[in-house]
Design a protein around this motif. Sequence first.
Motif, PDB file in Angstrom:
ATOM      1  N   GLN A 233       0.847  -1.190   0.000  1.00  0.00           N
ATOM      2  CA  GLN A 233       0.000   0.000   0.000  1.00  0.00           C
ATOM      3  C   GLN A 233       0.880   1.236   0.000  1.00  0.00           C
ATOM      4  O   GLN A 233       1.970   1.224   0.530  1.00  0.00           O
ATOM      5  N   GLY A 234       0.430   2.280  -0.627  1.00  0.00           N
ATOM      6  CA  GLY A 234       1.241   3.471  -0.814  1.00  0.00           C
ATOM      7  C   GLY A 234       0.953   4.583   0.146  1.00  0.00           C
ATOM      8  O   GLY A 234       1.179   5.755  -0.177  1.00  0.00           O
ATOM      9  N   ASP A 235       0.410   4.264   1.336  1.00  0.00           N
ATOM     10  CA  ASP A 235       0.092   5.329   2.280  1.00  0.00           C
ATOM     11  C   ASP A 235       1.202   5.547   3.305  1.00  0.00           C
ATOM     12  O   ASP A 235       1.021   6.286   4.272  1.00  0.00           O
ATOM     13  N   ALA A 236       2.376   4.884   3.133  1.00  0.00           N
ATOM     14  CA  ALA A 236       3.523   5.070   4.034  1.00  0.00           C
ATOM     15  C   ALA A 236       4.791   5.173   3.188  1.00  0.00           C
ATOM     16  O   ALA A 236       4.859   4.611   2.088  1.00  0.00           O
ATOM     17  N   PRO A 237       5.775   5.926   3.670  1.00  0.00           N
ATOM     18  CA  PRO A 237       7.019   6.032   2.895  1.00  0.00           C
ATOM     19  C   PRO A 237       7.748   4.684   2.820  1.00  0.00           C
ATOM     20  O   PRO A 237       7.639   3.861   3.732  1.00  0.00           O
ATOM     21  N   ARG A 238       8.453   4.508   1.729  1.00  0.00           N
ATOM     22  CA  ARG A 238       9.216   3.275   1.540  1.00  0.00           C
ATOM     23  C   ARG A 238      10.669   3.652   1.309  1.00  0.00           C
ATOM     24  O   ARG A 238      10.989   4.406   0.382  1.00  0.00           O
ATOM     25  N   ASP A 239      11.588   3.144   2.155  1.00  0.00           N
ATOM     26  CA  ASP A 239      13.001   3.507   2.072  1.00  0.00           C
ATOM     27  C   ASP A 239      13.834   2.313   1.608  1.00  0.00           C
ATOM     28  O   ASP A 239      13.495   1.149   1.859  1.00  0.00           O
ATOM     29  N   ALA A 240      14.976   2.625   0.969  1.00  0.00           N
ATOM     30  CA  ALA A 240      15.931   1.604   0.533  1.00  0.00           C
ATOM     31  C   ALA A 240      17.291   2.270   0.357  1.00  0.00           C
ATOM     32  O   ALA A 240      17.415   3.505   0.320  1.00  0.00           O
ATOM     33  N   THR A 241      18.326   1.440   0.267  1.00  0.00           N
ATOM     34  CA  THR A 241      19.685   1.964   0.066  1.00  0.00           C
ATOM     35  C   THR A 241      20.373   1.218  -1.073  1.00  0.00           C
ATOM     36  O   THR A 241      20.023   0.077  -1.394  1.00  0.00           O
ATOM     37  N   ALA A 242      21.364   1.890  -1.655  1.00  0.00           N
ATOM     38  CA  ALA A 242      22.235   1.290  -2.664  1.00  0.00           C
ATOM     39  C   ALA A 242      23.665   1.660  -2.319  1.00  0.00           C
ATOM     40  O   ALA A 242      23.930   2.556  -1.507  1.00  0.00           O
ATOM     41  N   LEU A 243      24.589   0.979  -2.946  1.00  0.00           N
ATOM     42  CA  LEU A 243      26.007   1.189  -2.630  1.00  0.00           C
ATOM     43  C   LEU A 243      26.775   1.567  -3.883  1.00  0.00           C
ATOM     44  O   LEU A 243      26.627   0.941  -4.934  1.00  0.00           O
ATOM     45  N   ILE A 244      27.631   2.599  -3.756  1.00  0.00           N
ATOM     46  CA  ILE A 244      28.581   2.983  -4.802  1.00  0.00           C
ATOM     47  C   ILE A 244      29.977   2.824  -4.212  1.00  0.00           C
ATOM     48  O   ILE A 244      30.261   3.352  -3.134  1.00  0.00           O
ATOM     49  N   GLN A 245      30.817   2.106  -4.919  1.00  0.00           N
ATOM     50  CA  GLN A 245      32.191   1.909  -4.442  1.00  0.00           C
ATOM     51  C   GLN A 245      33.162   2.447  -5.488  1.00  0.00           C
ATOM     52  O   GLN A 245      33.040   2.150  -6.675  1.00  0.00           O
ATOM     53  N   LEU A 246      34.137   3.237  -5.031  1.00  0.00           N
ATOM     54  CA  LEU A 246      35.097   3.852  -5.938  1.00  0.00           C
ATOM     55  C   LEU A 246      36.481   3.861  -5.312  1.00  0.00           C
ATOM     56  O   LEU A 246      36.649   3.625  -4.119  1.00  0.00           O
ATOM     57  N   ARG A 247      37.459   4.141  -6.154  1.00  0.00           N
ATOM     58  CA  ARG A 247      38.847   4.280  -5.687  1.00  0.00           C
ATOM     59  C   ARG A 247      39.499   5.404  -6.473  1.00  0.00           C
ATOM     60  O   ARG A 247      39.385   5.472  -7.699  1.00  0.00           O
ATOM     61  N   CYS A 248      40.219   6.293  -5.761  1.00  0.00           N
ATOM     62  CA  CYS A 248      40.924   7.409  -6.395  1.00  0.00           C
ATOM     63  C   CYS A 248      42.366   7.461  -5.894  1.00  0.00           C
ATOM     64  O   CYS A 248      42.655   7.089  -4.751  1.00  0.00           O
ATOM     65  N   ALA A 249      43.260   7.922  -6.766  1.00  0.00           N
ATOM     66  CA  ALA A 249      44.654   8.101  -6.375  1.00  0.00           C
ATOM     67  C   ALA A 249      44.742   9.089  -5.220  1.00  0.00           C
ATOM     68  O   ALA A 249      43.908   9.989  -5.072  1.00  0.00           O
ATOM     69  N   THR A 250      45.746   8.892  -4.392  1.00  0.00           N
ATOM     70  CA  THR A 250      45.928   9.745  -3.221  1.00  0.00           C
ATOM     71  C   THR A 250      46.019  11.214  -3.614  1.00  0.00           C
ATOM     72  O   THR A 250      46.695  11.563  -4.581  1.00  0.00           O
ATOM     73  N   ASP A 251      45.300  12.031  -2.858  1.00  0.00           N
ATOM     74  CA  ASP A 251      45.246  13.484  -3.054  1.00  0.00           C
ATOM     75  C   ASP A 251      44.530  13.893  -4.344  1.00  0.00           C
ATOM     76  O   ASP A 251      44.662  15.037  -4.788  1.00  0.00           O
ATOM     77  N   THR A 252      43.790  12.981  -4.939  1.00  0.00           N
ATOM     78  CA  THR A 252      42.974  13.327  -6.100  1.00  0.00           C
ATOM     79  C   THR A 252      41.593  13.746  -5.616  1.00  0.00           C
ATOM     80  O   THR A 252      40.863  12.952  -5.012  1.00  0.00           O
ATOM     81  N   ASP A 253      41.225  14.999  -5.847  1.00  0.00           N
ATOM     82  CA  ASP A 253      39.906  15.489  -5.445  1.00  0.00           C
ATOM     83  C   ASP A 253      38.841  14.939  -6.394  1.00  0.00           C
ATOM     84  O   ASP A 253      39.032  14.921  -7.612  1.00  0.00           O
ATOM     85  N   TRP A 254      37.724  14.513  -5.842  1.00  0.00           N
ATOM     86  CA  TRP A 254      36.665  13.930  -6.655  1.00  0.00           C
ATOM     87  C   TRP A 254      35.290  14.314  -6.109  1.00  0.00           C
ATOM     88  O   TRP A 254      35.147  14.702  -4.955  1.00  0.00           O
ATOM     89  N   PHE A 255      34.270  14.187  -6.954  1.00  0.00           N
ATOM     90  CA  PHE A 255      32.885  14.306  -6.493  1.00  0.00           C
ATOM     91  C   PHE A 255      32.002  13.415  -7.354  1.00  0.00           C
ATOM     92  O   PHE A 255      32.287  13.171  -8.531  1.00  0.00           O
ATOM     93  N   VAL A 256      30.924  12.920  -6.736  1.00  0.00           N
ATOM     94  CA  VAL A 256      29.999  11.996  -7.397  1.00  0.00           C
ATOM     95  C   VAL A 256      28.621  12.646  -7.459  1.00  0.00           C
ATOM     96  O   VAL A 256      28.078  13.103  -6.438  1.00  0.00           O
ATOM     97  N   THR A 257      28.048  12.678  -8.659  1.00  0.00           N
ATOM     98  CA  THR A 257      26.688  13.190  -8.861  1.00  0.00           C
ATOM     99  C   THR A 257      25.799  12.065  -9.357  1.00  0.00           C
ATOM    100  O   THR A 257      26.268  11.081  -9.942  1.00  0.00           O
ATOM    101  N   LEU A 258      24.486  12.217  -9.118  1.00  0.00           N
ATOM    102  CA  LEU A 258      23.490  11.268  -9.600  1.00  0.00           C
ATOM    103  C   LEU A 258      22.551  11.990 -10.550  1.00  0.00           C
ATOM    104  O   LEU A 258      22.039  13.077 -10.236  1.00  0.00           O
ATOM    105  N   GLY A 259      22.328  11.410 -11.713  1.00  0.00           N
ATOM    106  CA  GLY A 259      21.454  12.022 -12.700  1.00  0.00           C
ATOM    107  C   GLY A 259      19.998  12.040 -12.256  1.00  0.00           C
ATOM    108  O   GLY A 259      19.618  11.432 -11.251  1.00  0.00           O
ATOM    109  N   THR A 260      19.159  12.714 -13.043  1.00  0.00           N
ATOM    110  CA  THR A 260      17.733  12.826 -12.703  1.00  0.00           C
ATOM    111  C   THR A 260      16.922  11.662 -13.259  1.00  0.00           C
ATOM    112  O   THR A 260      15.703  11.616 -13.088  1.00  0.00           O
TER     113      THR A 260
END
Length: 339
Positions: A233-260
């Motif tokens: 039934q859709g009268d209560a919020p439904r939550d879930a999680t996902a996982l993103i795993q990444l690796r970057c060279a030391t001192d490499t600045d990064w950011f992750v965005t999610l599309g619409t």
Amino acid sequence: MPTLNARIPPRQPSHRFPFTLLLALLLWLPLLAEAQQSCRVVSSTLMDFGTVSTAGNTDASANLSISCQGLPGVPVQVTVCIFVEEGFPSGMAPRRMGNNAGAFMAYDLYANAARTQLLGPFGRNYDIFYTFLSLPIIGSAQYSLSVYGRVPPGQNLPAAYRYENAMSQGLLRYVFAAPFAGASSGENCRDGVAPIFGSAGQSTFTFGEAQAHVADNCVINLASDLDFGTVSQGDAPRDATALIQLRCATDTDWFVTLGTGLNPTSSGNRRMVSNGNFLPYALYRDRALLLPWGSTQLNAVADSGDNEDVSLTVYGRVVPQPATVPGSYSDTITVTLTY
């Protein structure tokens, strides 16, 4: 008148000339030993590893140009041996390059292409890097010797700045054999021991510096599905999680965005779709669902790499929607890692 008979014996061949030649040669040998016979390194090239890999060996080589001078008309064998000091920053087995920001990259120099014989400083307990050269009858020649380098993998290396080892002091030792004699051993070269009627010596040179770079580098290793499961039934919020795993060279600045997603509203809100029916949902950066995770740097997850795996949790929520039409709803989100 009595007959006079005389017998003249046949003339015997003379051996005085060969004896004279042999005597001259024997007298000449000490003079050759005292003559100025020498070798020196006239140039050396840079040991440039380029951009190193953290996953495998990074190899490079450098060339030493060696000039040897003997006596014209006397072909001779020369044994040369090479030694290279640690340079700066110091270190041996492994040697080190620094990036002027407190980080160090391990590397080594080798005498052979298989990179099994380390090239060490003089007076240390390393195998001798020596080779035999043949000085032609003109009395001089120039030779090229290769020095091999390797940066091993698995190092935690900041990507900022260039790594380098300042020019090292090198030592070239050489032993000239006696004319028409075989070359001396590597141990003779190391110890500066000349054979009879030979000569030995040494000269110093500056070995070209070693340098390398670590590229800014990031990779996404995992992006799991965000599954809200079956909603009765859709009268209560439904939550879930996902996982993103990444690796970057030391001192490499990064950011992750999610599309619409594939079905956004005109205002950019995300929606899942099923047979033309839509189910709105939202994605967040925090467990409290206060920080939306968007498609710009302003609402992205950002950090700096340390050459280790980083796990990011995507928090999703389907808001209460009692009038939702039953169906299997889905959407596709593009994960973008920028560095």
